[in-house]
Design a protein around this motif. Structure first.
Motif, PDB file in Angstrom:
ATOM      1  N   ASP A 133       8.373   3.929  -9.455  1.00  0.00           N
ATOM      2  CA  ASP A 133       7.633   4.169  -8.315  1.00  0.00           C
ATOM      3  C   ASP A 133       6.320   5.114  -8.554  1.00  0.00           C
ATOM      4  N   VAL A 134       5.585   4.724  -9.541  1.00  0.00           N
ATOM      5  CA  VAL A 134       4.437   5.481  -9.903  1.00  0.00           C
ATOM      6  C   VAL A 134       2.955   4.728  -9.545  1.00  0.00           C
ATOM      7  N   ASN A 135       3.188   3.691  -8.914  1.00  0.00           N
ATOM      8  CA  ASN A 135       1.659   2.922  -8.228  1.00  0.00           C
ATOM      9  C   ASN A 135       0.828   3.823  -7.432  1.00  0.00           C
ATOM     10  N   LYS A 136       1.805   4.700  -6.677  1.00  0.00           N
ATOM     11  CA  LYS A 136       1.075   5.421  -5.784  1.00  0.00           C
ATOM     12  C   LYS A 136       0.665   6.661  -6.179  1.00  0.00           C
ATOM     13  N   GLU A 137       0.696   6.734  -7.709  1.00  0.00           N
ATOM     14  CA  GLU A 137      -0.171   8.073  -8.176  1.00  0.00           C
ATOM     15  C   GLU A 137      -1.484   7.696  -8.664  1.00  0.00           C
ATOM     16  N   ILE A 138      -1.982   6.441  -8.304  1.00  0.00           N
ATOM     17  CA  ILE A 138      -3.192   5.955  -8.765  1.00  0.00           C
ATOM     18  C   ILE A 138      -4.315   6.941  -8.224  1.00  0.00           C
ATOM     19  N   GLY A 139      -4.197   7.202  -6.864  1.00  0.00           N
ATOM     20  CA  GLY A 139      -5.428   8.029  -6.089  1.00  0.00           C
ATOM     21  C   GLY A 139      -5.503   9.486  -6.804  1.00  0.00           C
ATOM     22  N   PRO A 140      -4.288  10.149  -7.018  1.00  0.00           N
ATOM     23  CA  PRO A 140      -4.573  11.565  -7.600  1.00  0.00           C
ATOM     24  C   PRO A 140      -4.946  11.397  -8.799  1.00  0.00           C
ATOM     25  N   TYR A 182     -11.960  11.450 -12.001  1.00  0.00           N
ATOM     26  CA  TYR A 182     -13.275  11.164 -11.657  1.00  0.00           C
ATOM     27  C   TYR A 182     -13.536  11.661 -10.185  1.00  0.00           C
ATOM     28  N   PRO A 183     -13.882  13.110 -10.078  1.00  0.00           N
ATOM     29  CA  PRO A 183     -13.739  13.482  -8.697  1.00  0.00           C
ATOM     30  C   PRO A 183     -15.088  13.232  -7.897  1.00  0.00           C
ATOM     31  N   ASP A 184     -15.995  12.736  -8.491  1.00  0.00           N
ATOM     32  CA  ASP A 184     -17.479  12.397  -7.710  1.00  0.00           C
ATOM     33  C   ASP A 184     -17.613  10.945  -8.078  1.00  0.00           C
ATOM     34  N   MET A 185     -16.856  10.139  -8.265  1.00  0.00           N
ATOM     35  CA  MET A 185     -17.158   8.606  -8.449  1.00  0.00           C
ATOM     36  C   MET A 185     -16.542   7.846  -7.511  1.00  0.00           C
ATOM     37  N   LYS A 186     -17.012   6.677  -7.261  1.00  0.00           N
ATOM     38  CA  LYS A 186     -16.416   5.717  -6.305  1.00  0.00           C
ATOM     39  C   LYS A 186     -15.562   4.797  -7.123  1.00  0.00           C
ATOM     40  N   ALA A 187     -14.604   4.004  -6.413  1.00  0.00           N
ATOM     41  CA  ALA A 187     -13.812   2.929  -7.089  1.00  0.00           C
ATOM     42  C   ALA A 187     -14.377   1.594  -6.492  1.00  0.00           C
ATOM     43  N   ILE A 188     -13.861   0.705  -7.479  1.00  0.00           N
ATOM     44  CA  ILE A 188     -13.785  -0.766  -7.080  1.00  0.00           C
ATOM     45  C   ILE A 188     -12.676  -1.386  -7.346  1.00  0.00           C
ATOM     46  N   ASN A 247      -2.629 -12.974  -7.026  1.00  0.00           N
ATOM     47  CA  ASN A 247      -1.225 -12.857  -7.291  1.00  0.00           C
ATOM     48  C   ASN A 247      -1.008 -11.091  -7.637  1.00  0.00           C
ATOM     49  N   THR A 248      -1.826 -10.307  -8.072  1.00  0.00           N
ATOM     50  CA  THR A 248      -1.630  -9.164  -8.712  1.00  0.00           C
ATOM     51  C   THR A 248      -1.906  -8.069  -7.261  1.00  0.00           C
ATOM     52  N   TRP A 249      -3.058  -8.675  -6.589  1.00  0.00           N
ATOM     53  CA  TRP A 249      -3.200  -8.118  -5.345  1.00  0.00           C
ATOM     54  C   TRP A 249      -2.085  -8.177  -4.346  1.00  0.00           C
ATOM     55  N   GLY A 250      -1.286  -9.253  -4.323  1.00  0.00           N
ATOM     56  CA  GLY A 250      -0.163  -9.329  -3.603  1.00  0.00           C
ATOM     57  C   GLY A 250       1.077  -8.496  -3.890  1.00  0.00           C
ATOM     58  N   ALA A 251       0.808  -8.107  -5.334  1.00  0.00           N
ATOM     59  CA  ALA A 251       1.969  -7.400  -6.034  1.00  0.00           C
ATOM     60  C   ALA A 251       1.933  -5.808  -5.716  1.00  0.00           C
ATOM     61  N   VAL A 252       0.614  -5.417  -5.864  1.00  0.00           N
ATOM     62  CA  VAL A 252       0.419  -3.939  -5.779  1.00  0.00           C
ATOM     63  C   VAL A 252      -0.694  -3.565  -5.257  1.00  0.00           C
ATOM     64  N   GLY A 253      -1.584  -4.333  -4.572  1.00  0.00           N
ATOM     65  CA  GLY A 253      -2.747  -4.226  -4.133  1.00  0.00           C
ATOM     66  C   GLY A 253      -2.776  -2.933  -3.090  1.00  0.00           C
ATOM     67  N   ASP A 254      -1.827  -3.272  -1.687  1.00  0.00           N
ATOM     68  CA  ASP A 254      -1.574  -2.505  -0.755  1.00  0.00           C
ATOM     69  C   ASP A 254      -1.546  -0.973  -1.181  1.00  0.00           C
ATOM     70  N   VAL A 255      -0.491  -0.767  -2.101  1.00  0.00           N
ATOM     71  CA  VAL A 255      -0.046   0.733  -2.446  1.00  0.00           C
ATOM     72  C   VAL A 255      -1.277   1.182  -3.140  1.00  0.00           C
ATOM     73  N   VAL A 256      -1.970   0.566  -4.129  1.00  0.00           N
ATOM     74  CA  VAL A 256      -3.035   1.097  -4.607  1.00  0.00           C
ATOM     75  C   VAL A 256      -4.271   1.528  -3.565  1.00  0.00           C
ATOM     76  N   VAL A 257      -4.765   0.667  -2.942  1.00  0.00           N
ATOM     77  CA  VAL A 257      -5.587   0.988  -2.076  1.00  0.00           C
ATOM     78  C   VAL A 257      -5.050   2.246  -1.146  1.00  0.00           C
ATOM     79  N   LYS A 258      -3.971   2.279  -0.727  1.00  0.00           N
ATOM     80  CA  LYS A 258      -3.548   3.301   0.153  1.00  0.00           C
ATOM     81  C   LYS A 258      -3.529   4.605  -0.572  1.00  0.00           C
ATOM     82  N   VAL A 289     -10.703   9.267  -2.266  1.00  0.00           N
ATOM     83  CA  VAL A 289     -11.392   8.092  -3.082  1.00  0.00           C
ATOM     84  C   VAL A 289     -12.333   7.191  -2.145  1.00  0.00           C
ATOM     85  N   GLU A 290     -13.719   7.306  -2.434  1.00  0.00           N
ATOM     86  CA  GLU A 290     -14.634   6.294  -1.747  1.00  0.00           C
ATOM     87  C   GLU A 290     -14.607   5.198  -2.520  1.00  0.00           C
TER      88      GLU A 290
END
Length: 455
Positions: free
Chosen positions: A23-30, A36-42, A48-59, A66-67
């Motif tokens: 249950d560590v995908n939710k740790e991507i934000g911290p 990268y405290p001053d950087m943006k993300a894309i 397929n991978t978006w369906g697997a983990v996209g929502d939890v990563v973006v959240k 993160v902007e």
């Protein structure tokens, strides 16, 4: 994070952080905000991978403040994404306009390699969220990308950070786990290839790098039934073994610690386009698994030899001229593969004096080589059984490679890489073809295993 990964991370040259566990995908934000405290993300994914983990990563990224530089860049999920330079260029040019931006790729081997090379060519760092235990290259230096039909490991930095979530790997399509098992098992004969090269003074072993790959390799592989059952502990061990291999390649700035003759079988078929038009395409690790069995069969024959079998006059007599080597390469390989393969084959070709020196050194070192390599390898039949139990291909028929083509692949595989392996010592001794003939004879390994076991 396990202690093994933690130790390896301390000496990593490019990867700054790894989060491995449940249950560590939710740790991507911290993680992103910390690095990268001053950087943006894309975010980059495929359907397929978006369906697997996209929502939890973006959240997680949103909750960490993160902007985003733009909406996620998502490749189609069908047909299956291919690791070629065209896709790398598409991604590179899509993200080029976004300055002060870090890519977060969601994917297994192919997408990670595309993201790695695209970021590397822009001189940027990136983070990968692993979605399957499918390859050993997550944390590695370099990306395995095909360009103009020739697939090689192209130089680019490893990811700056990685997240590997065990439940995500467990839930991945099993074909990806099976290909990961096939990729990892080749480290066994690849280790013997490196021992041989080390003893012959061609490429020295780095003991620390060696320990990263080989230290817990068998523990990662020794329960293929548990892997097949997607037991979380077994999948975690498989993923850990893959991370350690990648960190070893990063430390060595080369794929030598994790890639030997078995990989060269896979690379040959990939360069010939075999299975690329399948859906999903025939995976790298599935081909590597069969190449592993082939490599181990050659090693078994080689280790049966004694010093008396190392006939220097025969080796000199059978030594080919540069013109003969080039002609053989051009006759064996497709036109788009010939130039690179000619270069690599000629770089390994010895003069008469060098042949005499190599055979003399082999005789001198043989007791040590034999002892070290016998401890390193496993029987080819055992590797077959392990792959079969894990639900991974173990026989060329399962890859739709016919018997004549499989035999010829042994010789093609020697041509396409400069790396010294069991294929090359047999070539230097002038006994490569007769060794392959023994394996394919009725009483030889492949003669006795002409067809896959009945299921």
């Amino acid at each position: 994070m396990t202690e093994l990964i933690k130790k390896a991370l301390e000496t990593a040259t490019e990867t700054k952080d790894i989060i491995f566990g449940h249950d560590v995908n939710k740790e991507i934000g911290p993680m992103f905000k910390r690095l990268y405290p001053d950087m943006k993300a894309i975010v980059v994914a495929d359907d397929n991978t978006w369906g697997a983990v996209g929502d939890v990563v973006v959240k997680s990224l949103e909750e960490a403040g993160v902007e985003f530089a733009d909406e996620p860049y998502i490749f189609p999920g069908t047909p299956t994404l291919y690791g070629d330079y065209d896709n790398t260029e598409k991604l590179r040019e899509a993200i080029r306009p976004y300055e002060n931006t870090i890519m977060v790729s969601l994917g297994a081997g192919t997408l990670n390699d595309i993201a790695k090379l695209a970021s590397g060519e822009l001189g940027r760092e990136y983070i990968n969220v692993c979605t399957a235990a499918s390859v050993d290259g997550f944390a590695s230096f370099g990306a395995s990308i095909s360009k103009d039909g020739f697939k090689i490991t192209r130089s680019c930095p490893a990811p700056a950070a990685l997240i590997m979530d065990v439940p995500t790997m467990v839930e991945a399509p099993y074909r990806l786990t099976a290909t990961g098992y096939g990729d990892l098992i080749e480290k066994i004969p690849a280790g013997a290839d490196w021992i041989l090269s080390d003893e012959l003074g061609i490429e020295a072993i780095d003991d620390y790098v060696w320990s990263l790959v080989q230290g817990n390799l068998m523990e990662s592989l020794d329960d293929p039934q548990a892997v097949r059952d997607t037991d979380p502990d077994a999948i975690a061990k498989l993923g850990e073994g893959q991370l350690m291999s990648g960190l070893a390649m990063q430390a060595h700035q080369s794929s030598r610690p994790a890639s030997g003759a078995g990989h060269q079988f896979s690379h040959t078929w990939e360069m010939e386009g075999h299975g690329l038009d399948w859906e999903p395409p025939l995976s790298h690790g599935n081909k590597v698994g069969v190449g592993t069995v082939a490599s181990l069969a050659l090693w078994e024959e080689f280790l049966k030899l004694t010093e008396e079998d190392f006939d220097v006059e025969r080796a000199v007599e059978r030594l080919k001229t540069p013109e003969e080597v080039e002609a053989n390469v051009r006759a064996a390989l497709n036109e788009n593969l010939q130039e690179e393969a000619v270069k690599h084959s000629l770089s390994k070709l010895l003069t008469e004096e060098q042949v005499r020196e190599r055979v003399a050194l082999l005789k001198e070192k043989w007791p040590t080589i034999k002892e070290r390599c016998e401890k390193q390898i496993i029987p080819a039949r055992q590797a077959m059984d392990m792959l079969k139990t894990a639900g991974a291909p173990y026989h060329p028929e399962q890859l739709k490679v016919d018997w004549d083509r499989f035999r010829e692949t042994h010789f093609k595989a020697q041509m396409i890489r400069p790396r010294y392996t069991v294929l090359d010592i047999l070539t230097d001794l002038g006994i490569f073809e007769e060794t392959v003939d023994k394996l394919f004879a009725e009483d030889g390994f492949w003669g006795q295993n002409r067809h896959p076991d009945a299921e």
